[in-house]
Scaffold this motif. Structure first.
Motif, PDB file in Angstrom:
ATOM      1  N   ASN A   1       0.859  -1.190   0.000  1.00 11.83           N
ATOM      2  CA  ASN A   1       0.000   0.000   0.000  1.00 11.83           C
ATOM      3  C   ASN A   1       0.889   1.231   0.000  1.00 11.83           C
ATOM      4  O   ASN A   1       1.370   1.667   1.044  1.00 11.83           O
ATOM      5  CB  ASN A   1      -0.915  -0.008   1.223  1.00 11.83           C
ATOM      6  N   LYS A   2       1.105   1.795  -1.183  1.00 13.27           N
ATOM      7  CA  LYS A   2       1.926   2.992  -1.310  1.00 13.27           C
ATOM      8  C   LYS A   2       1.095   4.261  -1.399  1.00 13.27           C
ATOM      9  O   LYS A   2       1.647   5.353  -1.390  1.00 13.27           O
ATOM     10  CB  LYS A   2       2.843   2.870  -2.539  1.00 13.27           C
ATOM     11  N   TYR A   3      -0.203   4.114  -1.466  1.00 11.75           N
ATOM     12  CA  TYR A   3      -1.074   5.289  -1.475  1.00 11.75           C
ATOM     13  C   TYR A   3      -0.935   6.041  -0.159  1.00 11.75           C
ATOM     14  O   TYR A   3      -0.966   7.261  -0.106  1.00 11.75           O
ATOM     15  CB  TYR A   3      -2.518   4.857  -1.706  1.00 11.75           C
ATOM     16  N   THR A   4      -0.779   5.280   0.928  1.00 10.96           N
ATOM     17  CA  THR A   4      -0.521   5.866   2.239  1.00 10.96           C
ATOM     18  C   THR A   4       0.852   5.409   2.725  1.00 10.96           C
ATOM     19  O   THR A   4       1.511   4.593   2.086  1.00 10.96           O
ATOM     20  CB  THR A   4      -1.587   5.449   3.264  1.00 10.96           C
ATOM     21  N   GLY A   5       1.271   5.935   3.864  1.00 11.32           N
ATOM     22  CA  GLY A   5       2.557   5.554   4.438  1.00 11.32           C
ATOM     23  C   GLY A   5       2.497   5.654   5.942  1.00 11.32           C
ATOM     24  O   GLY A   5       1.892   4.829   6.620  1.00 11.32           O
ATOM     25  N   ALA A   6       3.085   6.718   6.478  1.00 10.41           N
ATOM     26  CA  ALA A   6       3.169   6.871   7.927  1.00 10.41           C
ATOM     27  C   ALA A   6       1.824   7.115   8.587  1.00 10.41           C
ATOM     28  O   ALA A   6       1.688   6.916   9.793  1.00 10.41           O
ATOM     29  CB  ALA A   6       4.116   8.024   8.272  1.00 10.41           C
ATOM     30  N   SER A   7       0.836   7.531   7.828  1.00 13.89           N
ATOM     31  CA  SER A   7      -0.470   7.820   8.438  1.00 13.89           C
ATOM     32  C   SER A   7      -1.072   6.593   9.110  1.00 13.89           C
ATOM     33  O   SER A   7      -1.887   6.725  10.027  1.00 13.89           O
ATOM     34  CB  SER A   7      -1.442   8.372   7.390  1.00 13.89           C
ATOM     35  N   ARG A   8      -0.657   5.379   8.680  1.00  9.42           N
ATOM     36  CA  ARG A   8      -1.202   4.170   9.313  1.00  9.42           C
ATOM     37  C   ARG A   8      -0.699   3.991  10.738  1.00  9.42           C
ATOM     38  O   ARG A   8      -1.216   3.164  11.485  1.00  9.42           O
ATOM     39  CB  ARG A   8      -0.877   2.940   8.469  1.00  9.42           C
TER      40      ARG A   8
ATOM     41  N   SER B   1       8.611   7.062  -2.185  1.00  4.44           N
ATOM     42  CA  SER B   1       7.617   6.338  -2.996  1.00  4.44           C
ATOM     43  C   SER B   1       6.373   5.890  -2.235  1.00  4.44           C
ATOM     44  O   SER B   1       5.535   5.173  -2.784  1.00  4.44           O
ATOM     45  CB  SER B   1       8.239   5.163  -3.762  1.00  4.44           C
ATOM     46  N   TRP B   2       6.191   6.334  -0.984  1.00  5.27           N
ATOM     47  CA  TRP B   2       4.963   6.058  -0.225  1.00  5.27           C
ATOM     48  C   TRP B   2       4.275   7.367   0.173  1.00  5.27           C
ATOM     49  O   TRP B   2       4.948   8.380   0.431  1.00  5.27           O
ATOM     50  CB  TRP B   2       5.275   5.298   1.056  1.00  5.27           C
ATOM     51  N   GLY B   3       2.963   7.316   0.290  1.00  2.00           N
ATOM     52  CA  GLY B   3       2.204   8.445   0.822  1.00  2.00           C
ATOM     53  C   GLY B   3       2.469   9.724   0.057  1.00  2.00           C
ATOM     54  O   GLY B   3       2.321   9.791  -1.167  1.00  2.00           O
ATOM     55  N   SER B   4       2.852  10.764   0.776  1.00  2.00           N
ATOM     56  CA  SER B   4       3.137  12.051   0.148  1.00  2.00           C
ATOM     57  C   SER B   4       4.320  11.977  -0.805  1.00  2.00           C
ATOM     58  O   SER B   4       4.468  12.828  -1.686  1.00  2.00           O
ATOM     59  CB  SER B   4       3.430  13.102   1.235  1.00  2.00           C
ATOM     60  N   ARG B   5       5.162  10.956  -0.665  1.00  2.00           N
ATOM     61  CA  ARG B   5       6.340  10.788  -1.525  1.00  2.00           C
ATOM     62  C   ARG B   5       6.090   9.773  -2.651  1.00  2.00           C
ATOM     63  O   ARG B   5       7.033   9.301  -3.284  1.00  2.00           O
ATOM     64  CB  ARG B   5       7.535  10.345  -0.673  1.00  2.00           C
ATOM     65  N   ARG B   6       4.840   9.449  -2.911  1.00  2.00           N
ATOM     66  CA  ARG B   6       4.547   8.493  -3.966  1.00  2.00           C
ATOM     67  C   ARG B   6       4.709   9.124  -5.352  1.00  2.00           C
ATOM     68  O   ARG B   6       4.686  10.344  -5.508  1.00  2.00           O
ATOM     69  CB  ARG B   6       3.132   7.930  -3.802  1.00  2.00           C
ATOM     70  N   PHE B   7       4.877   8.267  -6.342  1.00  2.00           N
ATOM     71  CA  PHE B   7       4.940   8.716  -7.726  1.00  2.00           C
ATOM     72  C   PHE B   7       3.540   9.081  -8.211  1.00  2.00           C
ATOM     73  O   PHE B   7       2.537   8.555  -7.722  1.00  2.00           O
ATOM     74  CB  PHE B   7       5.532   7.615  -8.616  1.00  2.00           C
ATOM     75  N   ASN B   8       3.467   9.972  -9.178  1.00  2.00           N
ATOM     76  CA  ASN B   8       2.186  10.380  -9.752  1.00  2.00           C
ATOM     77  C   ASN B   8       1.846   9.435 -10.899  1.00  2.00           C
ATOM     78  O   ASN B   8       2.400   9.568 -11.999  1.00  2.00           O
ATOM     79  CB  ASN B   8       2.275  11.828 -10.246  1.00  2.00           C
ATOM     80  N   LEU B   9       0.961   8.499 -10.645  1.00  2.00           N
ATOM     81  CA  LEU B   9       0.628   7.487 -11.643  1.00  2.00           C
ATOM     82  C   LEU B   9      -0.716   7.747 -12.310  1.00  2.00           C
ATOM     83  O   LEU B   9      -1.364   6.822 -12.801  1.00  2.00           O
ATOM     84  CB  LEU B   9       0.661   6.105 -10.995  1.00  2.00           C
ATOM     85  N   ASP B  10      -1.122   9.015 -12.336  1.00  4.39           N
ATOM     86  CA  ASP B  10      -2.363   9.354 -13.040  1.00  4.39           C
ATOM     87  C   ASP B  10      -2.249   8.987 -14.515  1.00  4.39           C
ATOM     88  O   ASP B  10      -3.227   8.559 -15.138  1.00  4.39           O
ATOM     89  CB  ASP B  10      -2.664  10.850 -12.904  1.00  4.39           C
ATOM     90  N   GLU B  11      -1.067   9.181 -15.082  1.00  5.19           N
ATOM     91  CA  GLU B  11      -0.762   8.737 -16.442  1.00  5.19           C
ATOM     92  C   GLU B  11       0.430   7.786 -16.347  1.00  5.19           C
ATOM     93  O   GLU B  11       1.589   8.194 -16.477  1.00  5.19           O
ATOM     94  CB  GLU B  11      -0.428   9.913 -17.350  1.00  5.19           C
TER      95      GLU B  11
END
Length: 379
Positions: A102-109, A155-165
């Motif tokens: 789950n890279k959409y979130t990170g430390a928030s968990r 690459s997690w949470g706020s540091r994730r890549f933008n994969l919209d495209e």
């Protein structure tokens, strides 16, 4: 398809290659140099200015949302949690989130948020329920008398890549997953859709990192070293009493961070200890690029990397029913650590659980830190 229209393979991180070229290697103790070189850890910024986004006190804990910019990619989001009403310096701990697919979130968990302050996706993150026994471990440790910083790493949470495209290879793999969802009449939420893409994209990130002379684990270590520096500089934190802990991929991060930084006095690794030999051949696909950096096995076995750390003591928790690690590999790792370290510096415990960080395991780590780092204010 027109090659000129080919999307970026590292979307949101186009400045990453230039950063790695210009930053140089991280400065580490001589005993850790081969590990840092193999991982390709870039040097984090010498001085990082953390900005406060908000601060609230709730249920006996003060939570402060912070952010900082590392010079490439999106800004880092982090949360400092500490006992409410404490003005004196406290021992500090860096809480390192797991991989969890789950890279959409990170430390928030790892954070219990005040009402209305939760991060996108945090409320629906299955990791806390499935892996952490429903507990916010960073916040729980703060209630024990610690200043705890939890940050999103590379690459997690706020540091994730933008994969919209997404890049083409990721897009092709994602199309197959989307077809399965349509067949099942399932509409994925934003987090599920992103994580499906990120799972495929991790191979691309690892390839890009290798081309630059670094690795996924090396970049994560870079972000973790930066966060450790932030923690040490924060008011109310005693920089002479710093520790780190993590579960699963976070446990691996804790070991690497302790090996690279002499400021880590104590650390805990949960459900991330075995021998490299035991992973071959059946357990390789149980783990991500975060553990399996090319060339790492040439340095020795994973437990042997603990000898690089300057920490006075450390704890390893083994989940004896963990499907991600062979039981013999865990037993061999424990034997190696017993032989490698003096009595009292290494504590290994076996828990009859699967791949999880149960409430009892968390409390054991908290009690360990209370002994190894102390609690309360410094003289």
């Amino acid at each position: 398809m027109d090659p000129s229209a080919r999307p970026s393979a590292i979307p949101g991180y186009e400045d990453w290659p230039g950063y790695v070229r210009s930053s140089g290697p991280a400065t580490v103790p001589p005993r850790s140099q081969r590990l840092a070189d193999t991982l390709g850890v870039p040097s984090p910024p010498a001085a990082i200015e953390a900005a406060t986004q908000w601060e609230e006190t709730h249920d006996g804990v003060t939570t402060t949302a912070l952010s900082w910019q590392l010079g490439f990619g999106p800004a880092t989001r982090a949360w400092l949690v500490r006992p409410a009403g404490t003005a004196e310096r406290l021992p500090g701990a860096l809480a390192l989130h797991c991989h969890a697919g789950n890279k959409y979130t990170g430390a928030s968990r790892l954070i219990e948020f005040p009402a209305g302050r939760s991060e996108p996706g945090a409320a629906d993150d299955p990791a806390r329920h499935d892996l952490y026994d429903g507990r916010a471990s960073a916040t729980e440790l703060a209630r024990e008398g610690f200043a705890v910083l939890a940050h999103d790493t590379f690459s997690w949470g706020s540091r994730r890549f933008n994969l919209d495209e997404p890049p083409w290879r990721t897009a092709d793999a994602l199309a197959a997953r989307q077809a399965q969802w349509r067949e099942a009449d399932h509409v994925p939420g934003p987090a599920e859709a992103y994580n499906a893409a990120a799972a495929f994209h991790e191979d691309t990130v690892a390839k890009a990192a290798g081309l630059m002379g670094t690795s996924l684990a090396g970049m994560v270590a870079h972000d973790d070293l930066a966060a450790l520096g932030v923690l040490a500089s924060l008011p109310g934190v005693d920089p002479s009493r710093l520790g780190c802990f993590g579960f699963s991929g976070g446990g691996g991060r804790a070991l690497v961070l302790a090996a690279l930084s002499p400021t880590v006095r104590s650390y805990a690794v949960t459900a991330m200890m075995t021998t490299f030999e035991s992973l071959l051949p059946a357990y390789l696909d149980a783990h991500s690029w975060l553990l399996q950096t090319p060339g790492l096995g040439r340095l020795g076995e994973w437990p042997e990397f603990t000898a690089f750390a300057a920490a006075e003591n450390f704890m390893v928790q083994y989940a004896s029913q963990d499907p991600l690690f062979p039981p013999q590999g865990m037993r061999d790792a424990n034997r190696l650590l017993d032989n490698l370290h003096s009595v009292g510096s290494y504590t290994g415990t076996f828990w009859p659980v699967g791949h999880e960080f149960s409430a009892g395991m968390q409390q054991e780590v908290f009690d360990f830190f209370r002994t190894s780092l102390g609690t309360g204010v410094t003289p």
